[in-house]
Design an enzyme around this catalytic site. Structure first.
Site, short mmCIF file in Angstrom:
data_model
loop_
_atom_site.label_atom_id
_atom_site.label_comp_id
_atom_site.label_asym_id
_atom_site.label_seq_id
_atom_site.Cartn_x
_atom_site.Cartn_y
_atom_site.Cartn_z
N ARG A 154 0.96 -1.24 -0.18
CA ARG A 154 -0.14 -0.06 0.00
C ARG A 154 0.94 1.17 0.12
O ARG A 154 2.14 1.15 0.21
CB ARG A 154 -0.95 0.00 1.37
CG ARG A 154 -1.78 -1.13 1.21
CD ARG A 154 -2.61 -1.05 2.66
NE ARG A 154 -3.63 -2.21 2.79
CZ ARG A 154 -3.51 -3.38 3.33
NH1 ARG A 154 -2.42 -3.57 4.10
NH2 ARG A 154 -4.40 -4.28 3.34
N LYS A 212 -2.38 -1.78 7.84
CA LYS A 212 -3.67 -1.87 8.29
C LYS A 212 -4.14 -2.76 9.27
O LYS A 212 -3.66 -3.86 9.31
CB LYS A 212 -4.21 -2.04 6.91
CG LYS A 212 -5.89 -1.90 7.12
CD LYS A 212 -6.48 -2.10 5.60
CE LYS A 212 -7.87 -1.50 5.45
NZ LYS A 212 -8.56 -1.59 4.33
N HIS A 224 -2.68 2.33 -6.05
CA HIS A 224 -3.37 0.82 -5.55
C HIS A 224 -3.43 -0.04 -6.65
O HIS A 224 -3.45 -1.26 -6.51
CB HIS A 224 -4.42 1.16 -5.00
CG HIS A 224 -5.00 0.38 -3.54
ND1 HIS A 224 -4.15 0.33 -2.52
CD2 HIS A 224 -5.80 -0.80 -3.85
CE1 HIS A 224 -4.69 -0.73 -1.56
NE2 HIS A 224 -5.43 -1.21 -2.48
N ARG A 259 -0.39 -2.69 -6.75
CA ARG A 259 -0.86 -3.59 -5.73
C ARG A 259 -1.81 -4.70 -6.48
O ARG A 259 -1.49 -5.89 -6.04
CB ARG A 259 -1.28 -3.12 -4.53
CG ARG A 259 -1.66 -4.20 -3.25
CD ARG A 259 -2.13 -3.10 -2.03
NE ARG A 259 -3.04 -3.94 -1.18
CZ ARG A 259 -2.71 -4.64 0.02
NH1 ARG A 259 -1.33 -4.94 -0.12
NH2 ARG A 259 -3.37 -5.15 0.60
N HIS A 309 -4.37 -9.49 4.30
CA HIS A 309 -5.95 -9.32 4.35
C HIS A 309 -6.52 -10.32 5.21
O HIS A 309 -5.97 -11.30 5.65
CB HIS A 309 -6.60 -10.06 2.92
CG HIS A 309 -6.39 -9.13 1.78
ND1 HIS A 309 -6.57 -9.51 0.42
CD2 HIS A 309 -6.23 -7.83 1.57
CE1 HIS A 309 -6.35 -8.59 -0.46
NE2 HIS A 309 -6.37 -7.50 0.23
N TYR A 339 -9.63 -11.35 -6.58
CA TYR A 339 -8.62 -11.43 -7.91
C TYR A 339 -8.97 -12.56 -8.71
O TYR A 339 -8.46 -12.36 -9.84
CB TYR A 339 -7.08 -11.52 -7.14
CG TYR A 339 -6.86 -10.13 -6.46
CD1 TYR A 339 -6.59 -9.04 -7.08
CD2 TYR A 339 -6.70 -10.12 -5.23
CE1 TYR A 339 -6.61 -7.68 -6.39
CE2 TYR A 339 -6.61 -9.00 -4.35
CZ TYR A 339 -6.30 -7.73 -5.02
OH TYR A 339 -6.08 -6.66 -4.38
#
Length: 352
Positions: A209, A234, A299, A302, A325, A334
């Site tokens: 990120r 995050k 982004h 990524r 995640h 994805y």
């Protein structure tokens, strides 16, 4: 300085992960001399401003509370400041704090003439219809507002809001934006500047990120184990990602040229974190050079990293760990943009 006429402006900012008060004014020798006398004052090239600690004394010194009444009534200003202090005490990230404060301020402004303890669920619905939908704002922004409203009204005592009855908008099923490997190669090779090239390359090669790249420090690159350590990203999670040998070579060349002291990528001043705005500018310049007109953001690099890993046969569980995640459902998106399986499907049109 609070008695000066409109020759300066003070704003609350988050700089290098800290709450600061930035002081903006046109170049003036007398003002510069006065500002330099303030305790703990520093100059920031990225902010183009002097900045001092954000505390009660300094807020009063620069009359920030009165400045804010131009947008909000005093009770809303107090509520916003108390909410900020609560978020800080709970150690929310600087980005999350900014997002929540901006969101709740928007809601407060809409009901600035109504007491906070009188705002109810019907008012929330009116705000959605008369402000968010009327101004054609996105559902993701609406979700941010809801998150802020739910959190704020859950921590204050006097409220008629029923948190459980605040409903979210129907989720949009948007696919992540992905670039081809050829497009990625063009973008990464667009810059001759080793620093700019390394920054973009590290984002793609590690699936970082924007904030993760900017928060990297020198000791986060472990060349002995060939990993990059991403700390407190995050959801306050640490994780590690593999370090490409090609990237390690680039990083060594970059270090010899720039010799950063604290942050892996520093701004013009030694020890100052590189700014988000400058990083975005690097990408924009690369897009212009290679004549890519898509609205590419950092982004996208990524997203492309994750999709290219999936297409090369990497297990989805590993990709989830590499991206940081919490849920596998986030990573599964994805699978909808990977073209590996789609390319094996033969259209019946070819048999006509």
């Amino acid at each position: 300085m609070a008695e000066e006429k409109v020759t300066w402006r003070a704003d609350l900012v988050i700089h290098n992960g800290q709450n600061r008060i930035a002081i903006y004014f046109k170049k003036d020798i007398d003002l510069i001399a006065r500002v330099k006398k303030l305790t703990g004052v520093k100059w920031s090239q990225s902010l183009k401003a002097w900045h001092i600690a954000d505390n009660k004394k300094n807020r009063e010194r620069f009359n920030l509370r009165i400045e804010k009444t131009q947008d909000l009534s005093l009770d809303k200003v107090d509520a916003l400041l108390n909410f900020e202090q609560w978020l800080l005490a709970k150690r929310y990230s600087s980005n999350t704090i900014k997002t929540y404060l901006d969101a709740i301020k928007s809601f407060f402004k809409f009901y600035d003439n109504k007491a906070l303890d009188k705002i109810d669920n019907a008012d929330v619905i009116v705000y959605h219809n008369e402000f968010i939908l009327k101004n054609k704002l996105s559902s993701s922004y609406q979700n941010q507002i809801i998150n802020a409203i739910k959190l704020y009204f859950s921590i204050i005592k006097e409220t008629v809001i029923v948190i459980e009855k605040i409903h979210r908008p129907k989720r949009e099923n948007l696919l992540p934006n992905v670039l081809s490997k050829e497009e990625i190669k063009e973008i990464l090779n667009a810059h001759g500047n080793i620093k700019h090239k390394t920054m973009l390359s590290l984002i793609y090669s590690c699936g970082l990120r924007r904030s993760e790249l900017l928060n990297l420090k020198l000791n986060d690159i472990d060349s002995n184990r060939n990993i990059v350590i991403i700390r407190q990203s995050k959801n306050k999670k640490d994780r590690i990602v593999p370090l490409s040998p090609k990237i390690l070579t680039m990083l060594r060349d970059y270090y010899i040229s720039y010799k950063p002291k604290i942050w892996l990528f520093e701004g013009q001043n030694i020890g100052e974190m590189y700014s988000e705005k400058s990083l975005q500018s690097i990408l924009k310049q690369a897009l212009v050079k290679v004549k890519i007109t898509k609205p590419v953001t950092l982004h996208w690099l990524r997203h492309s990293y994750a999709t290219h890993l999936l297409e090369s046969g990497t297990d989805l569980r590993y990709i989830q760990e590499l991206l940081g995640h919490n849920s596998s459902k986030t990573t599964e998106i994805y699978t909808h943009v990977s073209t590996k399986s789609l390319q094996q499907i033969k259209s019946p049109f070819d048999d006509l």
